[in-house]
Design a protein around this motif. Structure first.
Motif, PDB file in Angstrom:
ATOM      1  N   MET A 198      32.796  32.469  32.055  1.00  0.00           N
ATOM      2  CA  MET A 198      32.971  32.911  30.662  1.00  0.00           C
ATOM      3  C   MET A 198      32.302  34.265  30.445  1.00  0.00           C
ATOM      4  N   GLU A 199      31.118  34.440  31.007  1.00  0.00           N
ATOM      5  CA  GLU A 199      30.404  35.716  30.855  1.00  0.00           C
ATOM      6  C   GLU A 199      31.196  36.854  31.482  1.00  0.00           C
ATOM      7  N   GLN A 200      31.694  36.631  32.697  1.00  0.00           N
ATOM      8  CA  GLN A 200      32.464  37.670  33.375  1.00  0.00           C
ATOM      9  C   GLN A 200      33.751  37.999  32.620  1.00  0.00           C
ATOM     10  N   LEU A 201      34.430  36.962  32.156  1.00  0.00           N
ATOM     11  CA  LEU A 201      35.674  37.184  31.415  1.00  0.00           C
ATOM     12  C   LEU A 201      35.427  37.900  30.093  1.00  0.00           C
ATOM     13  N   THR A 202      34.393  37.501  29.384  1.00  0.00           N
ATOM     14  CA  THR A 202      34.100  38.136  28.097  1.00  0.00           C
ATOM     15  C   THR A 202      33.699  39.593  28.287  1.00  0.00           C
ATOM     16  N   GLN A 203      32.981  39.855  29.364  1.00  0.00           N
ATOM     17  CA  GLN A 203      32.589  41.237  29.640  1.00  0.00           C
ATOM     18  C   GLN A 203      33.815  42.128  29.845  1.00  0.00           C
ATOM     19  N   VAL A 204      34.803  41.643  30.577  1.00  0.00           N
ATOM     20  CA  VAL A 204      35.956  42.486  30.892  1.00  0.00           C
ATOM     21  C   VAL A 204      37.008  42.473  29.785  1.00  0.00           C
ATOM     22  N   ALA A 259      40.391  31.090  25.645  1.00  0.00           N
ATOM     23  CA  ALA A 259      41.802  30.703  25.744  1.00  0.00           C
ATOM     24  C   ALA A 259      42.243  30.662  27.201  1.00  0.00           C
ATOM     25  N   LEU A 260      41.760  31.576  27.994  1.00  0.00           N
ATOM     26  CA  LEU A 260      42.091  31.581  29.421  1.00  0.00           C
ATOM     27  C   LEU A 260      41.455  30.377  30.120  1.00  0.00           C
ATOM     28  N   LEU A 261      40.187  30.114  29.839  1.00  0.00           N
ATOM     29  CA  LEU A 261      39.513  28.979  30.478  1.00  0.00           C
ATOM     30  C   LEU A 261      40.136  27.642  30.090  1.00  0.00           C
ATOM     31  N   HIS A 262      40.657  27.550  28.875  1.00  0.00           N
ATOM     32  CA  HIS A 262      41.274  26.310  28.405  1.00  0.00           C
ATOM     33  C   HIS A 262      42.747  26.191  28.783  1.00  0.00           C
ATOM     34  N   GLY A 263      43.294  27.211  29.439  1.00  0.00           N
ATOM     35  CA  GLY A 263      44.690  27.164  29.834  1.00  0.00           C
ATOM     36  C   GLY A 263      45.659  27.523  28.728  1.00  0.00           C
ATOM     37  N   HIS A 264      45.135  27.996  27.594  1.00  0.00           N
ATOM     38  CA  HIS A 264      46.020  28.431  26.506  1.00  0.00           C
ATOM     39  C   HIS A 264      46.698  29.755  26.864  1.00  0.00           C
ATOM     40  N   ILE A 302      46.635  34.311  33.244  1.00  0.00           N
ATOM     41  CA  ILE A 302      45.965  35.577  33.573  1.00  0.00           C
ATOM     42  C   ILE A 302      46.692  36.761  32.938  1.00  0.00           C
ATOM     43  N   GLN A 303      48.006  36.805  33.055  1.00  0.00           N
ATOM     44  CA  GLN A 303      48.765  37.921  32.478  1.00  0.00           C
ATOM     45  C   GLN A 303      48.639  37.953  30.959  1.00  0.00           C
ATOM     46  N   THR A 353      42.587  43.597  36.247  1.00  0.00           N
ATOM     47  CA  THR A 353      43.349  42.450  36.747  1.00  0.00           C
ATOM     48  C   THR A 353      42.495  41.631  37.715  1.00  0.00           C
ATOM     49  N   THR A 354      41.835  42.294  38.619  1.00  0.00           N
ATOM     50  CA  THR A 354      40.961  41.600  39.572  1.00  0.00           C
ATOM     51  C   THR A 354      39.809  40.915  38.861  1.00  0.00           C
ATOM     52  N   ARG A 355      39.222  41.598  37.889  1.00  0.00           N
ATOM     53  CA  ARG A 355      38.054  41.056  37.191  1.00  0.00           C
ATOM     54  C   ARG A 355      38.409  39.915  36.238  1.00  0.00           C
ATOM     55  N   VAL A 356      39.666  39.812  35.831  1.00  0.00           N
ATOM     56  CA  VAL A 356      40.107  38.670  35.016  1.00  0.00           C
ATOM     57  C   VAL A 356      40.589  37.535  35.933  1.00  0.00           C
ATOM     58  N   ALA A 357      41.314  37.874  36.968  1.00  0.00           N
ATOM     59  CA  ALA A 357      41.869  36.848  37.852  1.00  0.00           C
ATOM     60  C   ALA A 357      40.781  36.095  38.615  1.00  0.00           C
ATOM     61  N   SER A 358      39.768  36.796  39.075  1.00  0.00           N
ATOM     62  CA  SER A 358      38.749  36.155  39.912  1.00  0.00           C
ATOM     63  C   SER A 358      38.056  34.984  39.219  1.00  0.00           C
ATOM     64  N   PRO A 359      37.447  35.163  38.032  1.00  0.00           N
ATOM     65  CA  PRO A 359      36.808  34.013  37.397  1.00  0.00           C
ATOM     66  C   PRO A 359      37.805  32.958  36.938  1.00  0.00           C
ATOM     67  N   SER A 360      39.011  33.374  36.616  1.00  0.00           N
ATOM     68  CA  SER A 360      40.029  32.413  36.207  1.00  0.00           C
ATOM     69  C   SER A 360      40.387  31.483  37.368  1.00  0.00           C
ATOM     70  N   ILE A 361      40.611  32.050  38.530  1.00  0.00           N
ATOM     71  CA  ILE A 361      40.922  31.252  39.713  1.00  0.00           C
ATOM     72  C   ILE A 361      39.720  30.407  40.116  1.00  0.00           C
ATOM     73  N   PHE A 362      38.534  30.967  40.010  1.00  0.00           N
ATOM     74  CA  PHE A 362      37.298  30.236  40.308  1.00  0.00           C
ATOM     75  C   PHE A 362      37.211  28.961  39.468  1.00  0.00           C
ATOM     76  N   VAL A 363      37.487  29.074  38.179  1.00  0.00           N
ATOM     77  CA  VAL A 363      37.426  27.911  37.288  1.00  0.00           C
ATOM     78  C   VAL A 363      38.493  26.881  37.668  1.00  0.00           C
ATOM     79  N   ARG A 364      39.653  27.352  38.033  1.00  0.00           N
ATOM     80  CA  ARG A 364      40.709  26.416  38.463  1.00  0.00           C
ATOM     81  C   ARG A 364      40.304  25.670  39.734  1.00  0.00           C
TER      82      ARG A 364
END
Length: 132
Positions: A60-66, A75-80, A83-84, A116-127
Motif C-alpha cells: 500500500m505504501e509503495q502504491l500510494t507513493q507512485v 482499489a487496486l489492492l481490493h481488485g476493484h 494494473i492498467q 508501470t513497473t512501480r505499480v505492477a510490482s506491489p500489485s503482483i506481490f499482493v496477488r
C-alpha cells in the motif's frame, strides 16, 4: 476544463467505491490546495491502514507513493482496479497533457515505463501473497 472533466469521469466512480466499500467519505480536491478531510474519514483510513498486515501495508505504501492516491491504491489492492486501471487513474493529468501537446521522447515514455513497473510490482506481490 478538459482535465477537470476527465478527472471527474475517472475519479468520481473511485471516490464512490471508496465511500461504499471502505467508508471513506473523501472531499475531492480541484486545486493545488488540499482540503481538510472529515475526522471520521481520517479515522476510517487510519483504521484501514492499521488493519493491514506488514506485507499489504508495504505494498500500500509503495502504491500510494507512485499513484499519489490512497483510493487508487486501495482499489487496486481490493481488485476493484487492475494494473492498467490504476495507471490510467493515477495519470489523468499526464495523459491529458500528452494528448494536448504530444509525447516528450525520453520523458513521458520513460516515466510511463517507470510508473508501470512501480505499480505492477506491489500489485503482483499482493496477488502472490494470496497463494502462500
Amino acid at each position: 476544463t478538459k482535465v477537470a472533466l476527465k478527472q471527474a469521469e475517472v475519479h468520481d466512480p473511485l471516490l464512490a467505491w471508496a465511500s461504499k466499500e471502505l467508508g471513506w467519505h473523501l472531499t475531492a480536491c480541484h486545486t493545488l490546495t488540499v482540503p481538510a478531510q472529515p475526522p471520521a474519514t481520517v479515522a476510517a483510513v487510519l483504521a484501514y491502514l492499521k488493519g493491514l498486515d506488514a506485507m499489504h501495508l508495504a505494498a500500500m505504501e509503495q502504491l500510494t507513493q507512485v499513484t499519489k492516491s490512497v483510493v487508487v491504491s486501495a482499489a487496486l489492492l481490493h481488485g476493484h482496479l487492475d494494473i492498467q486501471g490504476a495507471l490510467s487513474a493515477s495519470r489523468v493529468e499526464e495523459d491529458c497533457q500528452v494528448e494536448e501537446w504530444g509525447t516528450v521522447e525520453a520523458g513521458h515514455d520513460l516515466d510511463l515505463a517507470d510508473v508501470t513497473t512501480r505499480v505492477a510490482s506491489p500489485s503482483i506481490f499482493v496477488r502472490l501473497l494470496a497463494h502462500r
